[in-house]
Design an enzyme around this catalytic site. Sequence first.
Site, short mmCIF file in Angstrom:
data_model
loop_
_atom_site.label_atom_id
_atom_site.label_comp_id
_atom_site.label_asym_id
_atom_site.label_seq_id
_atom_site.Cartn_x
_atom_site.Cartn_y
_atom_site.Cartn_z
N LEU A 114 -5.42 -2.61 -2.04
CA LEU A 114 -6.14 -2.74 -0.77
C LEU A 114 -6.39 -1.37 -0.15
O LEU A 114 -7.52 -0.91 -0.06
CB LEU A 114 -5.37 -3.65 0.17
CG LEU A 114 -6.08 -4.06 1.46
CD1 LEU A 114 -7.47 -4.60 1.18
CD2 LEU A 114 -5.28 -5.08 2.24
N ASN B 47 0.81 -1.22 0.00
CA ASN B 47 0.00 0.00 0.00
C ASN B 47 0.84 1.27 0.00
O ASN B 47 1.80 1.39 0.76
CB ASN B 47 -0.92 -0.04 1.22
CG ASN B 47 -1.64 -1.38 1.30
OD1 ASN B 47 -2.46 -1.69 0.46
ND2 ASN B 47 -1.29 -2.19 2.29
N ARG C 45 0.58 -6.21 8.67
CA ARG C 45 -0.78 -5.77 8.38
C ARG C 45 -0.95 -5.76 6.86
O ARG C 45 -0.10 -5.22 6.15
CB ARG C 45 -1.02 -4.35 8.92
CG ARG C 45 -1.08 -4.33 10.42
CD ARG C 45 -1.68 -3.04 10.94
NE ARG C 45 -0.69 -2.02 11.12
CZ ARG C 45 -0.88 -0.93 11.87
NH1 ARG C 45 -2.02 -0.73 12.49
NH2 ARG C 45 0.06 -0.03 12.00
N CYS C 46 -2.08 -6.30 6.41
CA CYS C 46 -2.34 -6.29 4.97
C CYS C 46 -2.42 -4.85 4.47
O CYS C 46 -2.15 -4.58 3.31
CB CYS C 46 -3.63 -7.03 4.68
SG CYS C 46 -5.01 -6.47 5.68
N THR C 47 -2.79 -3.93 5.35
CA THR C 47 -2.98 -2.53 4.96
C THR C 47 -1.75 -1.66 5.27
O THR C 47 -1.81 -0.44 5.17
CB THR C 47 -4.19 -1.95 5.74
OG1 THR C 47 -4.02 -2.33 7.11
CG2 THR C 47 -5.50 -2.48 5.21
#
Length: 478
Positions: free
Chosen positions: A408, A253, A281-283
């Site tokens: 995302l 991101n 964290r995916c974000t």
Amino acid sequence: MTRQFNNLIDGEWTAGERYTPNVNPSNTNEIVGEFASASAEHVTAAIAAARRVFPVWSSYPCQARADILMRAAQTLRAESQRLGELLSREEGRALKEAISEVIRAAQIFEYFSGEVVRTGGEIFPSTRPGAEVFVTREPLGVVGLITPWNVPIAIPAWKIAPALAYGNCVVIKPAELVPASTWEICRILMEAGLPKGVLNLVMGPGRVVGEAFLASPDIDAISFTGSVATGRHIAAQAVQSQKKVQCEMGGKNPLIVLDDADLEIATDVAIDGGFFWTGQRCTASSRLIVQKGIHDRFVARMLEKMAALKVDHALKDGTQIGPAVDERQLSQNLRYVDIAREEGGDVHGGGRLERETPGFYMAPALVLNTQNHWRINQEEVFGPVACVIRVENYEDALAVANDTQFGLSSGICTNSLAASTHFRRHSRAGTVAVNLTTTGSEYHVAFGGRRASSYGAREQGRYAMDFYTAIKTSYVRA
Ligand code: NAD
């Protein structure tokens, strides 16, 4: 002796074929517990129980259903300190953040307790004389939930709570590295009065337990969160058998910092988004796209703030960043730091650290002078590694931000309403943040990404209804 934790099948805590130790990544001498691994037969039994009890649960009095979810939320709040410590011990998350995640799980159960009585429909006039059209929502049946290791309690909560609220029965498989938090949610829901068989827990590896979900004709839908590779496999398999499927996956991101940004806000946001939660964290904002006029001041302030970050045992007072979740993840992080260096990046930090207890500690890494097309900026690391990409102007920043397979979350730090509005409209991400971290999400609004990051309906808030219910259209002539 280390305590053993069993699977929950048809309301019974059922022994596993074998037990897997849950190791504390802050202190590998500590075993949190031993968790049962389910066999394919266990999974079949769990799915059969869910299928059998579905007629009961789908027509359960809605107030009673709402009350069960609310009681679970109350227990999560009451036990938040202990459950936060447990989460810290199984995943290595700093305690304050771990307790916040437990509170978030409670908020999610509170929210979906309310949603039980808000599942309305619509009435339309009919094109046929004397008739009316009703569009209503019904539960899907049995849903299979598959969750990752990095959000051990809130992700299971944001799948279980809507699934149950809308009248579905559940079979859940948590990640093998962090089963304890999901085990606790299941215990709490059973104590809150959930009928036997409505919620089933089957722990163990994806290749056994997860594959058994995919192979079962009795699972109507699968909600998955995890890596892109696993998600694509699950989506392809689910489509073959026409299961409804939803996949939330990885990210890379971008966070843009424009010349007119508030330097303190921008660096706070970049430190939090890049390094807190150990970058797991995916974000996480791992690509920092910084305009040339603020670049040097931004980098200098980042390095100052990084020097003050405390990496240590997740339960220690003052720890801001815990260890990586396991040796495999730490090795991956360190390998990517090497890749960044080989690609020509100027690496600050990023080495393995020793602490009082044996664990997977790592210094956060800031990589300067990077190019967006490098592997370090195109592949998800999932560790405390952030890269700076210098750009001339906003237009270049936007192009770099969108130049990724993922979509995302994204963010921009600026005081320009025009730039932030343009970015909100043109960022190719599911979530956009202005002067805030790319990592924040709230339980009452939609969460999810685009392109490689996401497949299927959104999660959370009332948008969850789109996944966990089927629409029925009825034509009625009185
Ligand atoms: P993973 O894909 O390795 O595993 C996720 C889950 O899938 C685990 O429970 C695993 O056991 C299971 N699984 C593995 N193989 C399977 C198979 N063949 N069939 C069925 N299930 C199988 O992911 P992970 O390492 O646990 O999690 C990290 C990833 O999750 C990162 O890429 C991160 O970005 C992503 N993530 C995304 C979100 C989001 O909402 N977009 C949130 C958190 C994490």
